[in-house]
Design a protein around this motif. Structure first.
Motif, PDB file in Angstrom:
ATOM      1  N   TRP A  45      25.713  40.466  39.335  1.00  0.00           N
ATOM      2  CA  TRP A  45      26.729  40.565  40.143  1.00  0.00           C
ATOM      3  C   TRP A  45      27.081  39.044  40.475  1.00  0.00           C
ATOM      4  CZ3 TRP A  45      27.760  39.747  45.325  1.00  0.00           C
ATOM      5  CH2 TRP A  45      29.186  40.186  45.635  1.00  0.00           C
ATOM      6  N   GLY A  46      26.103  38.435  41.092  1.00  0.00           N
ATOM      7  CA  GLY A  46      26.128  37.178  41.396  1.00  0.00           C
ATOM      8  C   GLY A  46      26.605  36.088  40.294  1.00  0.00           C
ATOM      9  N   VAL A  47      26.008  36.196  39.060  1.00  0.00           N
ATOM     10  CA  VAL A  47      26.581  35.503  38.165  1.00  0.00           C
ATOM     11  C   VAL A  47      28.002  35.596  37.693  1.00  0.00           C
ATOM     12  CG1 VAL A  47      26.177  35.145  35.738  1.00  0.00           C
ATOM     13  CG2 VAL A  47      24.115  35.100  37.274  1.00  0.00           C
ATOM     14  N   SER A  48      28.421  36.918  37.815  1.00  0.00           N
ATOM     15  CA  SER A  48      29.891  37.226  37.537  1.00  0.00           C
ATOM     16  C   SER A  48      30.893  36.633  38.476  1.00  0.00           C
ATOM     17  CB  SER A  48      29.846  38.718  37.345  1.00  0.00           C
ATOM     18  OG  SER A  48      29.210  39.286  36.391  1.00  0.00           O
ATOM     19  N   TRP A  49      30.159  36.273  40.021  1.00  0.00           N
ATOM     20  CA  TRP A  49      31.177  35.872  40.873  1.00  0.00           C
ATOM     21  C   TRP A  49      31.989  34.798  40.482  1.00  0.00           C
ATOM     22  CZ3 TRP A  49      34.278  35.656  45.006  1.00  0.00           C
ATOM     23  CH2 TRP A  49      34.215  36.749  45.911  1.00  0.00           C
ATOM     24  N   PRO A  50      31.425  33.623  40.246  1.00  0.00           N
ATOM     25  CA  PRO A  50      32.495  32.553  39.799  1.00  0.00           C
ATOM     26  C   PRO A  50      33.471  32.661  38.949  1.00  0.00           C
ATOM     27  CG  PRO A  50      29.996  31.985  39.552  1.00  0.00           C
ATOM     28  CD  PRO A  50      30.059  33.546  39.771  1.00  0.00           C
ATOM     29  N   ILE A  51      33.698  33.354  38.042  1.00  0.00           N
ATOM     30  CA  ILE A  51      34.660  33.748  37.351  1.00  0.00           C
ATOM     31  C   ILE A  51      35.554  34.673  37.863  1.00  0.00           C
ATOM     32  CG2 ILE A  51      35.443  34.888  35.079  1.00  0.00           C
ATOM     33  CD1 ILE A  51      32.656  33.997  33.787  1.00  0.00           C
ATOM     34  N   ALA A  52      35.045  35.822  38.556  1.00  0.00           N
ATOM     35  CA  ALA A  52      35.936  36.718  39.525  1.00  0.00           C
ATOM     36  C   ALA A  52      36.640  35.982  40.647  1.00  0.00           C
ATOM     37  CB  ALA A  52      34.970  37.976  39.862  1.00  0.00           C
ATOM     38  N   GLY A  53      35.636  35.160  41.135  1.00  0.00           N
ATOM     39  CA  GLY A  53      36.398  34.539  42.276  1.00  0.00           C
ATOM     40  C   GLY A  53      37.298  33.534  42.079  1.00  0.00           C
ATOM     41  N   ALA A  54      37.303  32.854  41.021  1.00  0.00           N
ATOM     42  CA  ALA A  54      38.334  31.995  40.357  1.00  0.00           C
ATOM     43  C   ALA A  54      39.634  32.742  40.129  1.00  0.00           C
ATOM     44  CB  ALA A  54      38.006  31.153  39.208  1.00  0.00           C
ATOM     45  N   VAL A  55      39.414  33.883  39.637  1.00  0.00           N
ATOM     46  CA  VAL A  55      40.632  34.653  39.253  1.00  0.00           C
ATOM     47  C   VAL A  55      41.172  35.426  40.478  1.00  0.00           C
ATOM     48  CG1 VAL A  55      41.193  36.786  38.095  1.00  0.00           C
ATOM     49  CG2 VAL A  55      39.830  35.510  36.983  1.00  0.00           C
ATOM     50  N   ALA A  56      40.196  35.781  41.341  1.00  0.00           N
ATOM     51  CA  ALA A  56      40.887  36.337  42.698  1.00  0.00           C
ATOM     52  C   ALA A  56      41.667  35.166  43.563  1.00  0.00           C
ATOM     53  CB  ALA A  56      39.671  36.918  43.367  1.00  0.00           C
ATOM     54  N   ALA A  57      41.165  33.891  43.615  1.00  0.00           N
ATOM     55  CA  ALA A  57      41.462  32.934  44.314  1.00  0.00           C
ATOM     56  C   ALA A  57      43.079  32.553  43.890  1.00  0.00           C
ATOM     57  CB  ALA A  57      40.597  31.475  44.143  1.00  0.00           C
ATOM     58  N   PRO A  74      42.270  31.956  49.236  1.00  0.00           N
ATOM     59  CA  PRO A  74      41.067  32.405  50.287  1.00  0.00           C
ATOM     60  C   PRO A  74      41.647  31.591  51.404  1.00  0.00           C
ATOM     61  CG  PRO A  74      40.152  31.202  48.334  1.00  0.00           C
ATOM     62  CD  PRO A  74      41.969  31.200  48.143  1.00  0.00           C
ATOM     63  N   HIS A  75      42.274  30.591  51.802  1.00  0.00           N
ATOM     64  CA  HIS A  75      42.653  30.277  53.123  1.00  0.00           C
ATOM     65  C   HIS A  75      43.729  31.108  53.847  1.00  0.00           C
ATOM     66  CE1 HIS A  75      45.337  28.060  50.325  1.00  0.00           C
ATOM     67  NE2 HIS A  75      46.052  27.922  51.413  1.00  0.00           N
ATOM     68  N   LYS A  76      44.508  31.705  53.171  1.00  0.00           N
ATOM     69  CA  LYS A  76      45.537  32.741  53.623  1.00  0.00           C
ATOM     70  C   LYS A  76      44.965  34.124  53.703  1.00  0.00           C
ATOM     71  CE  LYS A  76      49.307  29.682  52.087  1.00  0.00           C
ATOM     72  NZ  LYS A  76      50.550  29.747  51.366  1.00  0.00           N
ATOM     73  N   GLN A  77      44.448  34.661  52.675  1.00  0.00           N
ATOM     74  CA  GLN A  77      44.127  36.106  52.701  1.00  0.00           C
ATOM     75  C   GLN A  77      42.771  36.283  52.234  1.00  0.00           C
ATOM     76  OE1 GLN A  77      46.975  36.972  49.593  1.00  0.00           O
ATOM     77  NE2 GLN A  77      48.240  38.141  50.862  1.00  0.00           N
ATOM     78  N   ILE A  78      41.665  35.671  53.187  1.00  0.00           N
ATOM     79  CA  ILE A  78      40.357  35.847  52.986  1.00  0.00           C
ATOM     80  C   ILE A  78      39.818  37.321  52.439  1.00  0.00           C
ATOM     81  CG2 ILE A  78      39.602  35.966  55.353  1.00  0.00           C
ATOM     82  CD1 ILE A  78      37.706  33.944  52.575  1.00  0.00           C
ATOM     83  N   ALA A  79      40.083  38.092  53.176  1.00  0.00           N
ATOM     84  CA  ALA A  79      39.749  39.824  53.002  1.00  0.00           C
ATOM     85  C   ALA A  79      40.001  40.388  51.682  1.00  0.00           C
ATOM     86  CB  ALA A  79      40.088  40.477  54.009  1.00  0.00           C
ATOM     87  N   HIS A  80      41.255  40.007  51.281  1.00  0.00           N
ATOM     88  CA  HIS A  80      41.799  40.389  50.028  1.00  0.00           C
ATOM     89  C   HIS A  80      41.095  39.490  48.877  1.00  0.00           C
ATOM     90  CE1 HIS A  80      45.225  42.120  52.157  1.00  0.00           C
ATOM     91  NE2 HIS A  80      44.898  43.147  51.219  1.00  0.00           N
ATOM     92  N   PHE A  81      40.863  38.366  49.298  1.00  0.00           N
ATOM     93  CA  PHE A  81      40.236  37.454  48.147  1.00  0.00           C
ATOM     94  C   PHE A  81      38.696  37.833  47.986  1.00  0.00           C
ATOM     95  CE2 PHE A  81      36.870  33.856  48.065  1.00  0.00           C
ATOM     96  CZ  PHE A  81      37.293  33.730  46.549  1.00  0.00           C
ATOM     97  N   LEU A  82      38.005  38.451  49.084  1.00  0.00           N
ATOM     98  CA  LEU A  82      36.824  38.935  48.953  1.00  0.00           C
ATOM     99  C   LEU A  82      36.527  40.046  48.137  1.00  0.00           C
ATOM    100  CD1 LEU A  82      35.412  37.544  52.396  1.00  0.00           C
ATOM    101  CD2 LEU A  82      34.655  36.576  50.074  1.00  0.00           C
ATOM    102  N   LEU A  83      37.484  40.641  48.619  1.00  0.00           N
ATOM    103  CA  LEU A  83      37.444  42.204  47.845  1.00  0.00           C
ATOM    104  C   LEU A  83      37.875  42.293  46.649  1.00  0.00           C
ATOM    105  CD1 LEU A  83      39.155  44.543  50.696  1.00  0.00           C
ATOM    106  CD2 LEU A  83      36.802  44.525  50.043  1.00  0.00           C
TER     107      LEU A  83
END
Length: 166
Positions: free
Chosen positions: A48-60, A65-74
């Motif tokens: 899951w942690g290794v997948s986060w950078p790719i998923a985080g980039a897409v979510a961003a 993240p600076h406007k919608q941190i909760a939605h970004f994290l979810l």
């Protein structure tokens, strides 16, 4: 490879269900299912942690993240979970295949290529041994994988609820 206990077994060694089970059990990805719960969860968490950078980039891109941190994290967490789901699916399919081969009284095998498939009926002692392996070795692994899928489904539902509350 384990030698067949049946001297007249026509199935090539690498296609015998017991050998397929032993090979799967010792392979680097599939053996993780045989670890204790803590180590198993740790491995899934690493995936899951290794997948986060790719998923985080897409979510961003979708949720700054600076406007919608909760939605970004979810969104990032759900996206990273897709890597875990794909790994769990691969594990489930591999273990299910071997479970079916061990539990089946008739084994399909190929003598020398795809064009010459044959079947072999297991003698009762081999069938009993194989079904004991299914009951005491493989079914707990399948159940663990099912619990993992169910847990991810619960997390997705919880994430959806939180998403709508935020």
């Amino acid at each position: 490879m384990i030698k067949s206990s049946v001297s007249n077994c026509p199935v090539p060694s690498e296609q015998q269900p017991l050998n397929e089970y032993e090979e799967l059990k010792s392979s680097w990805l599939f053996r993780d299912c045989t670890l204790d719960w803590r180590e198993y969860i740790t491995k899934l968490t690493w995936i899951w942690g290794v997948s986060w950078p790719i998923a985080g980039a897409v979510a961003a891109v979708s949720f700054p993240p600076h406007k919608q941190i909760a939605h970004f994290l979810l969104c990032g967490a759900a996206g990273a979970s897709l890597g875990v789901i794909l790994i769990l699916l691969r594990l489930y399919l591999g273990w299910s295949y071997v479970q079916h081969r061990l539990a089946s009284p008739i084994i399909f095998y190929e003598e020398s290529g795809w064009y010459d498939g044959q079947t072999w009926t297991k003698p009762q002692e081999v069938l009993t041994r194989d079904r004991l392996i299914v009951t005491y070795q493989i079914k707990p692994i399948i159940q663990r994988l099912q619990i993992s899928f169910a847990s991810l489904a619960v997390l997705f539902v919880a994430g959806t609820i939180v998403w709508h509350l935020v």
